[in-house]
Design a protein around this motif. Structure first.
Motif, mmCIF file in Angstrom:
data_model
loop_
_atom_site.group_PDB
_atom_site.id
_atom_site.type_symbol
_atom_site.label_atom_id
_atom_site.label_comp_id
_atom_site.label_asym_id
_atom_site.label_seq_id
_atom_site.Cartn_x
_atom_site.Cartn_y
_atom_site.Cartn_z
ATOM 1 N N HIS A 1 0.824 -1.210 0.000
ATOM 2 C CA HIS A 1 0.000 0.000 0.000
ATOM 3 C C HIS A 1 0.860 1.263 0.000
ATOM 4 C CE1 HIS A 1 -3.987 -1.836 0.685
ATOM 5 N NE2 HIS A 1 -3.365 -2.706 1.469
ATOM 6 N N PHE A 2 2.149 1.125 0.331
ATOM 7 C CA PHE A 2 2.985 2.300 0.583
ATOM 8 C C PHE A 2 3.955 2.626 -0.541
ATOM 9 C CE2 PHE A 2 1.317 0.876 4.558
ATOM 10 C CZ PHE A 2 1.040 2.046 5.245
ATOM 11 N N HIS A 3 4.018 1.780 -1.551
ATOM 12 C CA HIS A 3 4.826 2.051 -2.738
ATOM 13 C C HIS A 3 6.272 2.401 -2.336
ATOM 14 C CE1 HIS A 3 1.083 1.730 -4.876
ATOM 15 N NE2 HIS A 3 0.563 2.684 -4.116
ATOM 16 N N ASP A 4 6.725 3.631 -2.618
ATOM 17 C CA ASP A 4 8.129 3.997 -2.361
ATOM 18 C C ASP A 4 8.329 4.671 -1.001
ATOM 19 O OD1 ASP A 4 8.916 3.002 -4.843
ATOM 20 O OD2 ASP A 4 8.468 4.909 -5.851
ATOM 21 N N GLU A 5 7.284 4.754 -0.206
ATOM 22 C CA GLU A 5 7.399 5.383 1.122
ATOM 23 C C GLU A 5 8.324 4.551 2.007
ATOM 24 O OE1 GLU A 5 6.008 8.433 3.885
ATOM 25 O OE2 GLU A 5 5.353 8.130 1.827
ATOM 26 N N LYS A 6 9.316 5.195 2.600
ATOM 27 C CA LYS A 6 10.228 4.516 3.517
ATOM 28 C C LYS A 6 9.677 4.638 4.934
ATOM 29 C CE LYS A 6 12.763 3.380 0.122
ATOM 30 N NZ LYS A 6 12.580 2.008 -0.425
ATOM 31 N N HIS B 1 13.228 -0.193 4.679
ATOM 32 C CA HIS B 1 12.554 0.292 5.879
ATOM 33 C C HIS B 1 13.438 0.134 7.119
ATOM 34 C CE1 HIS B 1 9.099 0.523 3.341
ATOM 35 N NE2 HIS B 1 8.981 -0.790 3.205
ATOM 36 N N ALA B 2 13.307 1.055 8.064
ATOM 37 C CA ALA B 2 13.966 0.936 9.369
ATOM 38 C C ALA B 2 13.166 -0.036 10.230
ATOM 39 C CB ALA B 2 14.058 2.301 10.039
ATOM 40 N N ILE B 3 13.851 -0.695 11.188
ATOM 41 C CA ILE B 3 13.197 -1.767 11.944
ATOM 42 C C ILE B 3 13.446 -1.649 13.446
ATOM 43 C CG2 ILE B 3 13.042 -4.265 12.295
ATOM 44 C CD1 ILE B 3 13.995 -4.624 9.410
ATOM 45 N N PHE B 4 12.359 -1.743 14.186
ATOM 46 C CA PHE B 4 12.388 -1.940 15.637
ATOM 47 C C PHE B 4 12.056 -3.405 15.873
ATOM 48 C CE2 PHE B 4 9.584 -0.987 19.656
ATOM 49 C CZ PHE B 4 10.477 -1.682 20.459
ATOM 50 N N LEU B 5 13.038 -4.176 16.336
ATOM 51 C CA LEU B 5 12.826 -5.591 16.634
ATOM 52 C C LEU B 5 12.394 -5.708 18.091
ATOM 53 C CD1 LEU B 5 12.871 -8.505 15.738
ATOM 54 C CD2 LEU B 5 15.329 -8.577 16.204
ATOM 55 N N ILE C 1 -3.692 1.839 11.990
ATOM 56 C CA ILE C 1 -3.225 1.875 10.599
ATOM 57 C C ILE C 1 -3.441 0.531 9.927
ATOM 58 C CG2 ILE C 1 -1.206 2.110 9.103
ATOM 59 C CD1 ILE C 1 -0.066 4.104 11.146
ATOM 60 N N THR C 2 -3.005 -0.533 10.563
ATOM 61 C CA THR C 2 -2.963 -1.841 9.892
ATOM 62 C C THR C 2 -4.335 -2.457 9.662
ATOM 63 O OG1 THR C 2 -2.661 -3.002 12.016
ATOM 64 C CG2 THR C 2 -0.670 -2.335 10.819
ATOM 65 N N LYS C 3 -5.327 -2.083 10.461
ATOM 66 C CA LYS C 3 -6.656 -2.674 10.328
ATOM 67 C C LYS C 3 -7.634 -1.787 9.563
ATOM 68 C CE LYS C 3 -5.517 -6.336 12.662
ATOM 69 N NZ LYS C 3 -5.310 -7.628 11.958
ATOM 70 N N GLN C 4 -7.122 -0.733 8.964
ATOM 71 C CA GLN C 4 -7.987 0.183 8.242
ATOM 72 C C GLN C 4 -8.145 -0.236 6.778
ATOM 73 O OE1 GLN C 4 -9.578 2.476 10.178
ATOM 74 N NE2 GLN C 4 -8.401 1.377 11.749
ATOM 75 N N ALA C 5 -9.248 0.146 6.176
ATOM 76 C CA ALA C 5 -9.514 -0.216 4.775
ATOM 77 C C ALA C 5 -8.476 0.385 3.840
ATOM 78 C CB ALA C 5 -10.915 0.248 4.383
ATOM 79 N N ASN C 6 -8.002 1.579 4.178
ATOM 80 C CA ASN C 6 -6.964 2.245 3.392
ATOM 81 C C ASN C 6 -5.786 2.553 4.316
ATOM 82 O OD1 ASN C 6 -5.295 4.021 1.918
ATOM 83 N ND2 ASN C 6 -7.037 4.854 0.780
ATOM 84 N N PRO C 7 -4.851 1.607 4.470
ATOM 85 C CA PRO C 7 -3.749 1.799 5.418
ATOM 86 C C PRO C 7 -2.888 3.027 5.121
ATOM 87 C CG PRO C 7 -3.906 -0.497 4.773
ATOM 88 C CD PRO C 7 -4.820 0.268 3.859
ATOM 89 N N TYR C 8 -2.678 3.315 3.835
ATOM 90 C CA TYR C 8 -1.836 4.471 3.492
ATOM 91 C C TYR C 8 -2.498 5.770 3.953
ATOM 92 C CZ TYR C 8 0.827 7.922 0.875
ATOM 93 O OH TYR C 8 1.590 9.008 0.535
ATOM 94 N N GLU C 9 -3.784 5.902 3.691
ATOM 95 C CA GLU C 9 -4.502 7.100 4.122
ATOM 96 C C GLU C 9 -4.503 7.210 5.643
ATOM 97 O OE1 GLU C 9 -8.908 9.219 3.603
ATOM 98 O OE2 GLU C 9 -8.576 7.161 2.929
ATOM 99 N N ALA C 10 -4.711 6.075 6.322
ATOM 100 C CA ALA C 10 -4.692 6.075 7.790
ATOM 101 C C ALA C 10 -3.308 6.478 8.306
ATOM 102 C CB ALA C 10 -5.067 4.693 8.308
ATOM 103 N N TYR C 11 -2.266 5.955 7.674
ATOM 104 C CA TYR C 11 -0.884 6.303 8.045
ATOM 105 C C TYR C 11 -0.649 7.799 7.900
ATOM 106 C CZ TYR C 11 4.167 6.861 7.246
ATOM 107 O OH TYR C 11 5.493 7.294 7.261
ATOM 108 N N MET C 12 -1.067 8.370 6.786
ATOM 109 C CA MET C 12 -0.850 9.793 6.559
ATOM 110 C C MET C 12 -1.621 10.634 7.570
ATOM 111 S SD MET C 12 1.413 9.895 4.260
ATOM 112 C CE MET C 12 1.422 11.694 4.098
#
Length: 238
Positions: free
Chosen positions: A23-28, A54-58, A216-227
Motif C-alpha cells: 500500500h505504501f509504494h516507495d514510502e520509507k 525500511h527501518a526496523i524496531f525488533l 493503521i494496519t486494520k484500516q480499509a486504506n492503510p496508506y490514508e490512515a498512516y498519513m
C-alpha cells in the motif's frame, strides 16, 4: 533518533506483511517486528524488510539471565536492525549485558542498534501491579524507577506510556528515548490497551517516537490512515 512514527507489523507471516507494505509504494517506513511475526518467519523477515529500505524496531522484549541476554543480543546485532528492547524488570546486570552483547555483535564500521527497556506494558493497570505483581507502589513511580536503572545500565531509553513521558523527561532528560505504544486516533477502540493516547497527546507530552498498530494496519486504506496519523504526530493537520 529523530521522532519516528513506527508501524507495528502485527501480522502472522511474510505474505500478510507484503500485502500491507504494498500500500505504501516507495514510502520509507519505520516498522516494528514483534514476537508474532519474528517467531513465525525468523531472521529472514528482517532481511526482507531491510531490502525494501525500511527501518526496523525488533520488539522481542528479552528477559532472562544476563549471559543469555548478552549472547542473544550478540546474535540480534548482526541483523543490523535499528532498535531492540529488553524488560527492565530483568535488572541492571541483565540490561548492561544486553549492551555488551550488542556492541560485540555489531559488524565493524556499523552503529549498534539503540536499546530500550520496557518499563511496564501499556496493558498494565495500577490494580494489576498491586494485585498480580505484588508491587505496592504507584505505577508512575515504578516506571520512573525502572527508567532510571535502565539509564544507569547504559540503555538509550525506554518503552513507556505517553502519560509517563513528562516525568521521565524531567528526571532523565529529553535525550533519553521514550518510545510510546498504545497510540489510538480519538475515535478508535482501546482494544486490549489500558494507558492509551492520541498522536497529538504524545507529541504535546514529548514522546520521542510513537508505535501505532491497528489504527493503521486494520484500516480499509492503510496508506490514508498512516498519513492521517503522521499529520497528527507531526502537527501538520490542516
Amino acid at each position: 533518533m529523530e521522532r519516528p512514527l513506527i508501524i507495528a507489523l502485527d501480522f502472522k507471516d511474510r505474505t500478510e506483511v507484503d500485502d500491507f507494505l504494498n500500500h505504501f509504494h516507495d514510502e520509507k517506513l519505520f516498522v516494528k517486528v514483534g514476537m508474532e511475526l519474528f517467531y513465525q518467519e525468523g531472521p529472514a523477515i528482517i532481511s526482507h524488510i531491510k531490502q525494501l529500505g525500511h527501518a526496523i524496531f525488533l520488539d522481542l522484549k528479552l528477559h532472562d539471565i544476563p549471559n543469555t541476554v548478552k549472547q542473544a543480543m550478540r546474535g540480534l546485532a548482526k541483523l543490523e536492525v535499528d532498535l531492540v528492547n529488553v524488560h527492565a524488570a530483568g535488572g541492571k546486570k541483565m540490561m548492561a549485558a544486553a549492551i555488551e552483547g550488542l556492541e560485540a555483535g555489531t559488524p565493524e564500521g556499523k552503529q549498534r542498534p539503540a536499546c530500550i527497556a520496557v518499563t511496564q506494558l501499556t496493558s498494565t493497570s495500577q490494580e494489576m501491579v498491586e494485585d498480580e505483581l505484588l508491587i505496592n507502589e504507584n505505577l508512575d513511580h515504578v516506571v520512573l524507577h525502572y527508567a532510571k536503572i535502565a539509564k544507569e545500565s547504559g540503555l538509550d531509553g525506554v518503552v513507556c506510556s505517553t502519560h509517563e513521558v513528562e516525568v521521565l523527561n524531567e528526571n532523565l532528560g529529553v535525550s533519553f528515548i521514550t518510545v510510546t505504544p498504545g497510540i489510538r486516533m480519538k475515535d478508535d477502540s482501546a482494544d486490549d490497551q489500558t494507558r492509551i493516547a492520541t498522536p497529538e497527546q504524545a507529541r504535546r507530552l514529548g514522546s520521542t517516537a510513537i508505535v501505532v498498530g491497528r489504527s493503521i494496519t486494520k484500516q480499509a486504506n492503510p496508506y490514508e490512515a498512516y498519513m492521517n496519523v503522521k499529520k497528527a504526530w507531526e502537527d501538520t493537520v490542516e
